[in-house]
Scaffold this motif. Sequence first.
Motif, PDB file in Angstrom:
ATOM      1  N   PHE A 102      29.424  35.923  43.269  1.00  0.00           N
ATOM      2  CA  PHE A 102      30.040  36.515  44.452  1.00  0.00           C
ATOM      3  C   PHE A 102      30.670  35.389  45.238  1.00  0.00           C
ATOM      4  CE2 PHE A 102      30.094  37.432  48.970  1.00  0.00           C
ATOM      5  CZ  PHE A 102      30.838  38.598  48.969  1.00  0.00           C
ATOM      6  N   LYS A 103      31.966  35.499  45.423  1.00  0.00           N
ATOM      7  CA  LYS A 103      32.659  34.441  46.160  1.00  0.00           C
ATOM      8  C   LYS A 103      33.844  35.064  46.895  1.00  0.00           C
ATOM      9  CE  LYS A 103      34.814  31.383  43.719  1.00  0.00           C
ATOM     10  NZ  LYS A 103      35.226  30.252  42.899  1.00  0.00           N
ATOM     11  N   LEU A 104      33.938  34.788  48.175  1.00  0.00           N
ATOM     12  CA  LEU A 104      35.059  35.208  49.005  1.00  0.00           C
ATOM     13  C   LEU A 104      35.727  33.945  49.524  1.00  0.00           C
ATOM     14  CD1 LEU A 104      36.589  37.547  50.434  1.00  0.00           C
ATOM     15  CD2 LEU A 104      35.018  37.221  52.343  1.00  0.00           C
ATOM     16  N   VAL A 105      36.976  33.740  49.152  1.00  0.00           N
ATOM     17  CA  VAL A 105      37.723  32.545  49.538  1.00  0.00           C
ATOM     18  C   VAL A 105      38.877  32.977  50.424  1.00  0.00           C
ATOM     19  CG1 VAL A 105      39.057  30.583  48.696  1.00  0.00           C
ATOM     20  CG2 VAL A 105      37.124  31.410  47.381  1.00  0.00           C
ATOM     21  N   GLY A 106      39.045  32.289  51.529  1.00  0.00           N
ATOM     22  CA  GLY A 106      40.112  32.644  52.458  1.00  0.00           C
ATOM     23  C   GLY A 106      40.895  31.442  52.932  1.00  0.00           C
ATOM     24  N   ASP A 107      42.168  31.684  53.172  1.00  0.00           N
ATOM     25  CA  ASP A 107      43.062  30.688  53.762  1.00  0.00           C
ATOM     26  C   ASP A 107      43.616  31.318  55.028  1.00  0.00           C
ATOM     27  OD1 ASP A 107      44.649  28.443  54.130  1.00  0.00           O
ATOM     28  OD2 ASP A 107      46.290  29.252  52.927  1.00  0.00           O
ATOM     29  N   VAL A 108      43.371  30.684  56.169  1.00  0.00           N
ATOM     30  CA  VAL A 108      43.760  31.248  57.458  1.00  0.00           C
ATOM     31  C   VAL A 108      44.857  30.383  58.057  1.00  0.00           C
ATOM     32  CG1 VAL A 108      42.943  31.969  59.729  1.00  0.00           C
ATOM     33  CG2 VAL A 108      41.390  32.012  57.778  1.00  0.00           C
ATOM     34  N   HIS A 109      45.925  31.026  58.525  1.00  0.00           N
ATOM     35  CA  HIS A 109      47.030  30.325  59.184  1.00  0.00           C
ATOM     36  C   HIS A 109      47.175  30.898  60.595  1.00  0.00           C
ATOM     37  CE1 HIS A 109      51.538  29.252  59.440  1.00  0.00           C
ATOM     38  NE2 HIS A 109      50.803  28.234  59.819  1.00  0.00           N
ATOM     39  N   PHE A 110      47.112  30.038  61.596  1.00  0.00           N
ATOM     40  CA  PHE A 110      47.177  30.461  62.988  1.00  0.00           C
ATOM     41  C   PHE A 110      48.601  30.292  63.508  1.00  0.00           C
ATOM     42  CE2 PHE A 110      42.929  28.896  62.148  1.00  0.00           C
ATOM     43  CZ  PHE A 110      42.153  29.944  62.600  1.00  0.00           C
ATOM     44  N   THR A 111      49.257  31.412  63.859  1.00  0.00           N
ATOM     45  CA  THR A 111      50.603  31.365  64.428  1.00  0.00           C
ATOM     46  C   THR A 111      50.758  32.473  65.456  1.00  0.00           C
ATOM     47  OG1 THR A 111      51.529  32.822  62.730  1.00  0.00           O
ATOM     48  CG2 THR A 111      51.696  30.464  62.341  1.00  0.00           C
ATOM     49  N   GLN A 112      51.474  32.196  66.501  1.00  0.00           N
ATOM     50  CA  GLN A 112      51.862  33.177  67.513  1.00  0.00           C
ATOM     51  C   GLN A 112      50.678  33.989  68.036  1.00  0.00           C
ATOM     52  OE1 GLN A 112      54.784  35.410  65.405  1.00  0.00           O
ATOM     53  NE2 GLN A 112      56.313  33.784  65.474  1.00  0.00           N
ATOM     54  N   GLY A 113      49.546  33.349  68.254  1.00  0.00           N
ATOM     55  CA  GLY A 113      48.384  34.034  68.781  1.00  0.00           C
ATOM     56  C   GLY A 113      47.661  34.905  67.782  1.00  0.00           C
ATOM     57  N   ARG A 114      48.017  34.798  66.520  1.00  0.00           N
ATOM     58  CA  ARG A 114      47.385  35.593  65.469  1.00  0.00           C
ATOM     59  C   ARG A 114      46.821  34.684  64.397  1.00  0.00           C
ATOM     60  NH1 ARG A 114      50.565  41.064  64.221  1.00  0.00           N
ATOM     61  NH2 ARG A 114      50.859  41.696  66.370  1.00  0.00           N
ATOM     62  N   ALA A 115      45.837  35.205  63.700  1.00  0.00           N
ATOM     63  CA  ALA A 115      45.286  34.514  62.547  1.00  0.00           C
ATOM     64  C   ALA A 115      45.634  35.357  61.323  1.00  0.00           C
ATOM     65  CB  ALA A 115      43.784  34.359  62.675  1.00  0.00           C
ATOM     66  N   ARG A 116      46.468  34.818  60.457  1.00  0.00           N
ATOM     67  CA  ARG A 116      46.850  35.522  59.228  1.00  0.00           C
ATOM     68  C   ARG A 116      45.998  34.991  58.094  1.00  0.00           C
ATOM     69  NH1 ARG A 116      53.022  35.368  60.843  1.00  0.00           N
ATOM     70  NH2 ARG A 116      52.934  37.212  62.143  1.00  0.00           N
ATOM     71  N   THR A 117      45.375  35.906  57.366  1.00  0.00           N
ATOM     72  CA  THR A 117      44.404  35.528  56.357  1.00  0.00           C
ATOM     73  C   THR A 117      44.803  36.046  54.990  1.00  0.00           C
ATOM     74  OG1 THR A 117      42.758  35.855  58.073  1.00  0.00           O
ATOM     75  CG2 THR A 117      41.944  35.521  55.869  1.00  0.00           C
ATOM     76  N   THR A 118      44.681  35.178  53.997  1.00  0.00           N
ATOM     77  CA  THR A 118      44.840  35.551  52.599  1.00  0.00           C
ATOM     78  C   THR A 118      43.461  35.441  51.965  1.00  0.00           C
ATOM     79  OG1 THR A 118      47.060  34.643  52.583  1.00  0.00           O
ATOM     80  CG2 THR A 118      46.049  35.021  50.453  1.00  0.00           C
ATOM     81  N   LEU A 119      42.988  36.519  51.366  1.00  0.00           N
ATOM     82  CA  LEU A 119      41.628  36.555  50.838  1.00  0.00           C
ATOM     83  C   LEU A 119      41.624  36.794  49.330  1.00  0.00           C
ATOM     84  CD1 LEU A 119      39.975  38.813  53.556  1.00  0.00           C
ATOM     85  CD2 LEU A 119      39.763  36.352  53.311  1.00  0.00           C
ATOM     86  N   LYS A 120      40.686  36.140  48.657  1.00  0.00           N
ATOM     87  CA  LYS A 120      40.446  36.351  47.229  1.00  0.00           C
ATOM     88  C   LYS A 120      38.959  36.577  47.046  1.00  0.00           C
ATOM     89  CE  LYS A 120      44.261  33.426  45.903  1.00  0.00           C
ATOM     90  NZ  LYS A 120      44.682  32.171  45.300  1.00  0.00           N
ATOM     91  N   LEU A 121      38.610  37.569  46.231  1.00  0.00           N
ATOM     92  CA  LEU A 121      37.224  37.938  46.010  1.00  0.00           C
ATOM     93  C   LEU A 121      36.918  37.856  44.519  1.00  0.00           C
ATOM     94  CD1 LEU A 121      34.578  39.169  47.160  1.00  0.00           C
ATOM     95  CD2 LEU A 121      35.598  41.417  46.730  1.00  0.00           C
ATOM     96  N   ASP A 122      35.830  37.201  44.196  1.00  0.00           N
ATOM     97  CA  ASP A 122      35.347  37.131  42.813  1.00  0.00           C
ATOM     98  C   ASP A 122      33.969  37.764  42.768  1.00  0.00           C
ATOM     99  OD1 ASP A 122      37.618  35.723  42.203  1.00  0.00           O
ATOM    100  OD2 ASP A 122      36.621  33.776  42.054  1.00  0.00           O
ATOM    101  N   ILE A 123      33.817  38.803  41.945  1.00  0.00           N
ATOM    102  CA  ILE A 123      32.538  39.474  41.752  1.00  0.00           C
ATOM    103  C   ILE A 123      32.272  39.487  40.255  1.00  0.00           C
ATOM    104  CG2 ILE A 123      31.248  41.615  42.032  1.00  0.00           C
ATOM    105  CD1 ILE A 123      33.085  42.300  44.351  1.00  0.00           C
ATOM    106  N   GLY A 124      31.065  39.101  39.870  1.00  0.00           N
ATOM    107  CA  GLY A 124      30.784  39.074  38.444  1.00  0.00           C
ATOM    108  C   GLY A 124      29.320  39.196  38.110  1.00  0.00           C
ATOM    109  N   LEU A 125      29.086  39.585  36.868  1.00  0.00           N
ATOM    110  CA  LEU A 125      27.752  39.675  36.329  1.00  0.00           C
ATOM    111  C   LEU A 125      27.795  39.010  34.958  1.00  0.00           C
ATOM    112  CD1 LEU A 125      24.912  40.759  36.823  1.00  0.00           C
ATOM    113  CD2 LEU A 125      25.609  42.863  35.671  1.00  0.00           C
ATOM    114  N   GLY A 126      27.037  37.955  34.809  1.00  0.00           N
ATOM    115  CA  GLY A 126      27.059  37.212  33.553  1.00  0.00           C
ATOM    116  C   GLY A 126      28.391  36.480  33.403  1.00  0.00           C
ATOM    117  N   GLU A 127      28.993  36.641  32.216  1.00  0.00           N
ATOM    118  CA  GLU A 127      30.267  35.973  31.946  1.00  0.00           C
ATOM    119  C   GLU A 127      31.474  36.774  32.424  1.00  0.00           C
ATOM    120  OE1 GLU A 127      30.517  34.988  27.843  1.00  0.00           O
ATOM    121  OE2 GLU A 127      28.756  33.689  27.899  1.00  0.00           O
ATOM    122  N   ARG A 128      31.274  38.033  32.746  1.00  0.00           N
ATOM    123  CA  ARG A 128      32.384  38.881  33.189  1.00  0.00           C
ATOM    124  C   ARG A 128      32.556  38.749  34.701  1.00  0.00           C
ATOM    125  NH1 ARG A 128      34.445  42.088  29.246  1.00  0.00           N
ATOM    126  NH2 ARG A 128      33.041  42.404  27.486  1.00  0.00           N
TER     127      ARG A 128
END
Length: 161
Positions: A102-128
């Motif tokens: 389980f991994k949630l990775v985010g990149d946040v960019h702060f502009t014009q009073g807002r925080a814009r976020t790009t998120l990636k989620l990895d969920i797995g069991l075993g090798e899958r």
Amino acid sequence: MGRGWGSLLLLCVLAEGAAADTAEFHEGCEHLYERMWPGAPSSTRLSMSQQITDELTELGNTLGHHVNALSNDALLLGFDGRKRRAQFRIGLADDPDRMITFKLVGDVHFTQGRARTTLKLDIGLGERVLHVELRDLEVTHTEYRGDRGVALVIPFIRRQF
């Protein structure tokens, strides 16, 4: 013939003395010039806002390093104040021996009073492992009837001109 050499020698000595006096004169003028018109300040110095930004970035990264160590690599934080960006990761460390991922990775960019976020989620069991890129999110502050809050904006259609 002896007189010619003596005259030539005398002329060389006088010329050398005049050259030394001229060099001292020019050197004195340069010092006077520097005193009268000091040079412009060096442009390599950082402005106060850049220095504050760098110090806060270093403080945030130090905090992130300690949070990483205390959470046993379950939470990572990184900041770049000049680019107005932050990176974070929540979840288990990348270890091939783990059964659950389980991994949630985010990149946040702060502009014009807002925080814009790009998120990636990895969920797995075993090798899958399922890799999911989530829709970009925008977080901004809001106010409703005098109460302050946070608004989560999920843009479905984005237009750029």
